[in-house]
Design a protein around this motif. Structure first.
Motif, PDB file in Angstrom:
ATOM      1  N   VAL B 145      -2.892   5.725  -5.832  1.00 29.58           N
ATOM      2  CA  VAL B 145      -1.767   4.911  -5.100  1.00 29.58           C
ATOM      3  C   VAL B 145      -2.127   3.579  -5.089  1.00 29.58           C
ATOM      4  CG1 VAL B 145      -1.278   4.350  -2.800  1.00 29.58           C
ATOM      5  CG2 VAL B 145      -0.918   6.906  -3.405  1.00 29.58           C
ATOM      6  N   LEU B 146      -3.134   2.936  -5.117  1.00 31.63           N
ATOM      7  CA  LEU B 146      -3.448   1.473  -5.186  1.00 31.63           C
ATOM      8  C   LEU B 146      -3.054   0.950  -6.609  1.00 31.63           C
ATOM      9  CD1 LEU B 146      -6.942   1.045  -3.533  1.00 31.63           C
ATOM     10  CD2 LEU B 146      -4.374   0.652  -2.569  1.00 31.63           C
ATOM     11  N   LYS B 147      -3.285   2.029  -7.639  1.00 33.48           N
ATOM     12  CA  LYS B 147      -2.854   1.782  -9.026  1.00 33.48           C
ATOM     13  C   LYS B 147      -1.311   1.571  -9.281  1.00 33.48           C
ATOM     14  CE  LYS B 147      -3.095   3.878 -13.561  1.00 33.48           C
ATOM     15  NZ  LYS B 147      -3.384   5.218 -14.141  1.00 33.48           N
ATOM     16  N   ASP B 148      -0.667   2.565  -8.420  1.00 30.23           N
ATOM     17  CA  ASP B 148       1.085   2.386  -8.380  1.00 30.23           C
ATOM     18  C   ASP B 148       1.458   1.329  -7.934  1.00 30.23           C
ATOM     19  OD1 ASP B 148       0.938   5.117  -9.666  1.00 30.23           O
ATOM     20  OD2 ASP B 148       1.423   6.290  -7.905  1.00 30.23           O
ATOM     21  N   PHE B 149       0.744   1.013  -6.718  1.00 27.28           N
ATOM     22  CA  PHE B 149       0.966  -0.558  -5.811  1.00 27.28           C
ATOM     23  C   PHE B 149       0.786  -1.578  -6.951  1.00 27.28           C
ATOM     24  CE2 PHE B 149      -0.301  -3.352  -2.715  1.00 27.28           C
ATOM     25  CZ  PHE B 149       0.843  -4.025  -2.428  1.00 27.28           C
ATOM     26  N   GLU B 150      -0.112  -1.653  -7.692  1.00 28.98           N
ATOM     27  CA  GLU B 150      -0.255  -2.570  -8.683  1.00 28.98           C
ATOM     28  C   GLU B 150       0.889  -2.595  -9.425  1.00 28.98           C
ATOM     29  OE1 GLU B 150      -4.031  -2.369 -10.300  1.00 28.98           O
ATOM     30  OE2 GLU B 150      -4.575  -4.573  -9.588  1.00 28.98           O
ATOM     31  N   SER B 151       1.267  -1.465 -10.184  1.00 29.03           N
ATOM     32  CA  SER B 151       2.072  -1.378 -11.251  1.00 29.03           C
ATOM     33  C   SER B 151       3.317  -1.586 -10.848  1.00 29.03           C
ATOM     34  CB  SER B 151       1.805  -0.473 -12.255  1.00 29.03           C
ATOM     35  OG  SER B 151       2.159   0.732 -11.661  1.00 29.03           O
ATOM     36  N   LEU B 152       3.845  -1.019  -9.763  1.00 28.87           N
ATOM     37  CA  LEU B 152       5.150  -1.264  -9.344  1.00 28.87           C
ATOM     38  C   LEU B 152       5.375  -2.453  -8.525  1.00 28.87           C
ATOM     39  CD1 LEU B 152       5.531   2.500  -7.822  1.00 28.87           C
ATOM     40  CD2 LEU B 152       6.909   1.621  -9.868  1.00 28.87           C
ATOM     41  N   PHE B 153       4.371  -3.143  -7.962  1.00 23.66           N
ATOM     42  CA  PHE B 153       5.017  -4.289  -7.009  1.00 23.66           C
ATOM     43  C   PHE B 153       4.019  -5.626  -7.197  1.00 23.66           C
ATOM     44  CE2 PHE B 153       5.973  -0.445  -4.403  1.00 23.66           C
ATOM     45  CZ  PHE B 153       7.504  -0.707  -4.424  1.00 23.66           C
ATOM     46  N   LEU B 154       2.988  -5.491  -7.843  1.00 28.98           N
ATOM     47  CA  LEU B 154       2.193  -6.974  -8.298  1.00 28.98           C
ATOM     48  C   LEU B 154       2.225  -7.507  -9.554  1.00 28.98           C
ATOM     49  CD1 LEU B 154      -0.805  -5.850  -5.831  1.00 28.98           C
ATOM     50  CD2 LEU B 154       1.524  -7.002  -5.135  1.00 28.98           C
ATOM     51  N   ASN B 155       3.295  -7.126 -10.126  1.00 28.37           N
ATOM     52  CA  ASN B 155       3.427  -7.432 -11.691  1.00 28.37           C
ATOM     53  C   ASN B 155       3.934  -8.933 -12.051  1.00 28.37           C
ATOM     54  OD1 ASN B 155       2.097  -5.876 -13.558  1.00 28.37           O
ATOM     55  ND2 ASN B 155       3.865  -4.134 -13.051  1.00 28.37           N
ATOM     56  N   LYS B 156       4.858  -9.095 -11.496  1.00 24.11           N
ATOM     57  CA  LYS B 156       5.721 -10.474 -11.651  1.00 24.11           C
ATOM     58  C   LYS B 156       5.404 -11.804 -10.757  1.00 24.11           C
ATOM     59  CE  LYS B 156       8.888  -7.438 -13.920  1.00 24.11           C
ATOM     60  NZ  LYS B 156      10.282  -6.716 -13.653  1.00 24.11           N
ATOM     61  N   THR B 157       5.370 -11.303  -9.496  1.00 26.61           N
ATOM     62  CA  THR B 157       5.496 -12.115  -8.544  1.00 26.61           C
ATOM     63  C   THR B 157       4.206 -12.517  -7.447  1.00 26.61           C
ATOM     64  OG1 THR B 157       6.441 -10.697  -6.844  1.00 26.61           O
ATOM     65  CG2 THR B 157       7.993 -12.163  -8.097  1.00 26.61           C
ATOM     66  N   LYS B 158       3.981 -13.583  -6.807  1.00 30.84           N
ATOM     67  CA  LYS B 158       2.776 -13.548  -6.210  1.00 30.84           C
ATOM     68  C   LYS B 158       2.579 -12.681  -4.994  1.00 30.84           C
ATOM     69  CE  LYS B 158       0.907 -17.696  -3.483  1.00 30.84           C
ATOM     70  NZ  LYS B 158       1.075 -19.102  -3.002  1.00 30.84           N
ATOM     71  N   PHE B 159       3.740 -12.446  -4.271  1.00 33.91           N
ATOM     72  CA  PHE B 159       4.024 -11.703  -3.290  1.00 33.91           C
ATOM     73  C   PHE B 159       4.776 -10.287  -3.557  1.00 33.91           C
ATOM     74  CE2 PHE B 159       2.717 -15.535  -1.125  1.00 33.91           C
ATOM     75  CZ  PHE B 159       1.637 -15.222  -0.617  1.00 33.91           C
ATOM     76  N   VAL B 160       4.770  -9.248  -2.960  1.00 33.35           N
ATOM     77  CA  VAL B 160       5.613  -8.171  -3.223  1.00 33.35           C
ATOM     78  C   VAL B 160       7.079  -8.319  -3.418  1.00 33.35           C
ATOM     79  CG1 VAL B 160       6.380  -5.782  -2.224  1.00 33.35           C
ATOM     80  CG2 VAL B 160       3.917  -6.539  -1.818  1.00 33.35           C
ATOM     81  N   ILE B 161       7.757  -9.064  -2.880  1.00 34.82           N
ATOM     82  CA  ILE B 161       9.310  -9.114  -3.265  1.00 34.82           C
ATOM     83  C   ILE B 161       9.331 -10.502  -3.689  1.00 34.82           C
ATOM     84  CG2 ILE B 161       9.920  -7.257  -1.505  1.00 34.82           C
ATOM     85  CD1 ILE B 161      11.399  -9.800  -0.290  1.00 34.82           C
ATOM     86  N   GLY B 162       8.496 -11.335  -4.067  1.00 33.30           N
ATOM     87  CA  GLY B 162       8.875 -12.733  -4.642  1.00 33.30           C
ATOM     88  C   GLY B 162       7.475 -13.550  -4.091  1.00 33.30           C
TER      89      GLY B 162
END
Lengths: 234, 234
Positions: B145-162
């Protein structure tokens, strides 16, 4: 404005609830059916271009791709014209719909979905009969949850949060249809639930009828092993 | 206007997230601690007068009793003054926070909560050592799940949605602290997660620090079998 692209499968309860909501609210949408029995949500174009979450339903609205049915429901309420009764501002109606949506996911949705999986979906996909132990546990939990639903939410008012139908009722009837349409009787020992179910079905009228028939057809076709399921059995 | 009554336990991740949100937003609230280790949420006055759901956190605002932390979060946004960045309207920020909140419940929250239960809570309550089989399964799922969290949400921006902190980050750090504070290293193999965690902790500043210390103290006191836990062992 472009119509909302709506990726859905009538075999999925949240897809049915949102389909009914959009039809009843006259929100223009392009219906794009995806077969989860064929695994279309897991592969290729869907995963790469529609949603990395590999779950249905999904919308694409104004270039925003959005998963999670509860998030889609709230997005439609912010961005489109949805009749007030589905998510009412009066008397903290929105807070109480929100509370129900979260509660029902861990309870009604979880128990109905698990029963559906154990009794119908896994045996179909694995081509093995369901295990009695799993069915008994799923049945016990489902009856407990339906009892909680009655005692916590169907005591004082005609619908879940008052005397008018809201999205709480719409999602709940779609969840309860998962076990019901594969032969479980949800009303045994739960008379209040039966009365509420009839009221909701009547209030939803033809919108519900059409979608429920599509779901029923999907279940029956899958059971007859039409190509959609045969695909999985290769 | 009366302050919001807030029933909470620092051992519970959603209680910590909402406590931090209300303090950081300067929402007047009356803090009413409830000990879940003593079972105070299951019995007597709490069940009968505060919440029939028997879950924390709960608020009472203007005579509305409201459970479910996601529903409480949205209620505060509608009824109080909450700084925009927690739940931003721009660029469909609210839709993306909503999507994350639903996704994380079935994934991050579920995996962190299960690890916490298997490794710490159940052994404490049952006075038996944790079972290796259960711990291994919980650890495997948590890492996935932590791997999914990284790959789905922590790729492009500093925080989850921006590039600005939102409630998505606040709930996520509190969830991940459940396994972290009982000895699990969430950053092993997950370098992006470690960087994000430090950014969130820094952005939350003293609000996070105080609440995290309270949580840490609760864990340590319980482990030393102070009266709160002794009560369960009578």
């Amino acid at each position: 404005m472009q119509p909302v692209k709506f990726y859905f499968d009538f075999i999925n309860q949240s897809s049915r609830a949102l389909y009914i909501l959009m039809e009843a609210s006259k929100i223009p949408f392009e219906a794009i059916p995806i077969s989860t029995l064929k695994g279309e949500h897991l592969t290729g174009e869907f995963r790469d271009k529609v949603s990395p979450f590999k779950c249905l339903p999904v919308i694409n609205d104004d270039n925003l791709s959005l998963s999670e049915s509860v998030a889609i429901f709230r997005h439609l309420n912010r961005e489109k014209i949805v009749p007030e009764h589905w998510y009412p501002r009066r008397n903290y109606g929105r807070s109480r719909v929100d509370e129900f949506l979260e509660w029902q996911q861990r309870n009604v949705s979880n128990a109905c979905g698990n029963y559906f999986q154990q009794k119908w979906l896994l045996p179909l996909l694995d081509k093995t009969p369901p295990e009695d132990k799993n069915i008994n546990a799923a049945t016990h939990r489902l009856n407990q949850v339906l009892k909680d639903f009655e005692s916590l939410f169907l005591n004082k008012t005609k619908f879940v949060i008052g005397d008018t139908i809201s999205y709480a009722d719409l999602i709940a009837i779609c969840e309860i249809d998962q076990p019901k349409f594969i032969g479980f009787d949800p009303f045994n020992h739960h008379p209040k639930l039966g009365k509420w179910y009839d009221e909701v079905r009547e209030a939803l009228g033809p919108y519900y009828k059409k979608v429920a028939e599509e779901f029923d057809n999907k279940v029956k076709r899958a059971e007859k092993k039409i190509p959609e399921v045969m695909y999985l059995q290769q």
